[in-house]
Structures are given as C-alpha cells and as structure tokens.
Design a protein around this motif. Sequence first.
Motif, PDB file in Angstrom:
ATOM      1  N   CYS A   1     -34.183  11.694 -56.505  1.00  0.00           N
ATOM      2  CA  CYS A   1     -34.516  12.505 -55.340  1.00  0.00           C
ATOM      3  C   CYS A   1     -35.824  13.273 -55.539  1.00  0.00           C
ATOM      4  O   CYS A   1     -36.647  13.348 -54.622  1.00  0.00           O
ATOM      5  N   VAL A   2     -36.018  13.811 -56.705  1.00  0.00           N
ATOM      6  CA  VAL A   2     -37.226  14.588 -56.974  1.00  0.00           C
ATOM      7  C   VAL A   2     -38.499  13.769 -56.730  1.00  0.00           C
ATOM      8  O   VAL A   2     -39.548  14.326 -56.441  1.00  0.00           O
TER       9      VAL A   2
ATOM     10  N   LYS B   1     -38.541  13.857 -52.539  1.00  0.00           N
ATOM     11  CA  LYS B   1     -38.126  15.057 -51.800  1.00  0.00           C
ATOM     12  C   LYS B   1     -39.263  15.665 -50.984  1.00  0.00           C
ATOM     13  O   LYS B   1     -39.074  16.125 -49.856  1.00  0.00           O
ATOM     14  N   GLN B   2     -40.452  15.664 -51.528  1.00  0.00           N
ATOM     15  CA  GLN B   2     -41.610  16.232 -50.834  1.00  0.00           C
ATOM     16  C   GLN B   2     -41.792  15.570 -49.463  1.00  0.00           C
ATOM     17  O   GLN B   2     -42.112  16.231 -48.484  1.00  0.00           O
TER      18      GLN B   2
ATOM     19  N   TYR C   1     -39.285  17.203 -46.889  1.00  0.00           N
ATOM     20  CA  TYR C   1     -39.246  18.614 -46.525  1.00  0.00           C
ATOM     21  C   TYR C   1     -40.585  19.346 -46.549  1.00  0.00           C
ATOM     22  O   TYR C   1     -40.680  20.446 -46.016  1.00  0.00           O
TER      23      TYR C   1
ATOM     24  N   CYS D   1     -30.541  13.519 -50.515  1.00  0.00           N
ATOM     25  CA  CYS D   1     -31.471  14.439 -51.157  1.00  0.00           C
ATOM     26  C   CYS D   1     -31.602  15.718 -50.322  1.00  0.00           C
ATOM     27  O   CYS D   1     -32.493  15.823 -49.476  1.00  0.00           O
TER      28      CYS D   1
ATOM     29  N   CYS E   1     -32.330  19.651 -49.201  1.00  0.00           N
ATOM     30  CA  CYS E   1     -33.534  20.473 -49.330  1.00  0.00           C
ATOM     31  C   CYS E   1     -33.556  21.258 -50.647  1.00  0.00           C
ATOM     32  O   CYS E   1     -34.584  21.399 -51.277  1.00  0.00           O
TER      33      CYS E   1
ATOM     34  N   ASP F   1     -31.848  17.132 -57.216  1.00  0.00           N
ATOM     35  CA  ASP F   1     -33.043  16.452 -57.727  1.00  0.00           C
ATOM     36  C   ASP F   1     -32.737  15.195 -58.536  1.00  0.00           C
ATOM     37  O   ASP F   1     -33.541  14.282 -58.592  1.00  0.00           O
TER      38      ASP F   1
END
Length: 145
Positions: free
Chosen positions: A46-47, A50-51, A54, A78, A80, A84
């Motif tokens: 997810c990390v 993720k950007q 969100y 994933c 907010c 991660d």
Amino acid sequence: MKLANKNLPPPNATLHRLVKFFGRQRLDKTDLVALSGSHTIGMARCVSFKQRLYNQHRDNKPDMTLEKRFYHKLASVCPCTGGDNNITPLDFASPPKFDNSYYKLIVVGRGLLNSDQVLWTRKDPEIAHLVKSYTENESLFASPP
C-alpha cells in the motif's frame, strides 16, 4: 537494498524520471515499456501507491487519472491512515499470469503505481505507441526483441 534503490525508479516516478533512470542503465524507451510489463505479475505494498489515492499532487486529492471504480477498490485495501503493509496485485486482471493485461489496465486508468500509469500520459508519442502496440498484440509483448 541500497543499490536497488539507487538503480531502480521509485513507484511514484514521473515519465521524465523513468526515461532518465532507464537511460542511465543504457536502456531506451522500448526497454522501459517492455520491462515495465513485468508488473503483470507480483504484488505491491500500500505504501507504494497510497500517494495516488490521497495526496497525488500534495493537495490532499487523488490522482485524477485513476479510474473511479479502481480508486474505490484500492481505497478499500489501502486506507488513508495505516495499512501501509497491506498488499495488492500489480495487475488486478490476471495476477498470476504473464500476459499483456498490464498494458490494457493502464490504458483504462487502472495502473497501480504512478510509474505504471505515466506510461499512458501520451506526453511521449513513442512510449504511447509502444503501450498501445502491446495492448493490442500480446504475442508482440511476449516475444523477445
């Protein structure tokens, strides 16, 4: 690990940065698009994306190139905050199969990593042509150059 991080582009790389990274390894745009196709198999944490969900442009908004249903699917994996280390396939269409679905997904806004989706920005006609070619012809993608 340090050497890999130095020589491999990050998952949030821009198209310009990808071309530059590959160029440093004496690889061209054809190599970039073909080797990116390896993302038809594998998983991502997810990390790594993720950007895009969100805060893509540091404005607390998602990447507008993400297809809406795909965005919601990713957001369920994933959240907010936290999560991660949650993982998801790089290629939702056929995760265990080495095929051209990776290219088909990025053309419709379902590339998982930013470094995948930027291949279809069409800012570079040569790269866009290669993506389209691999989308339309799986044997072209599967055959060695």
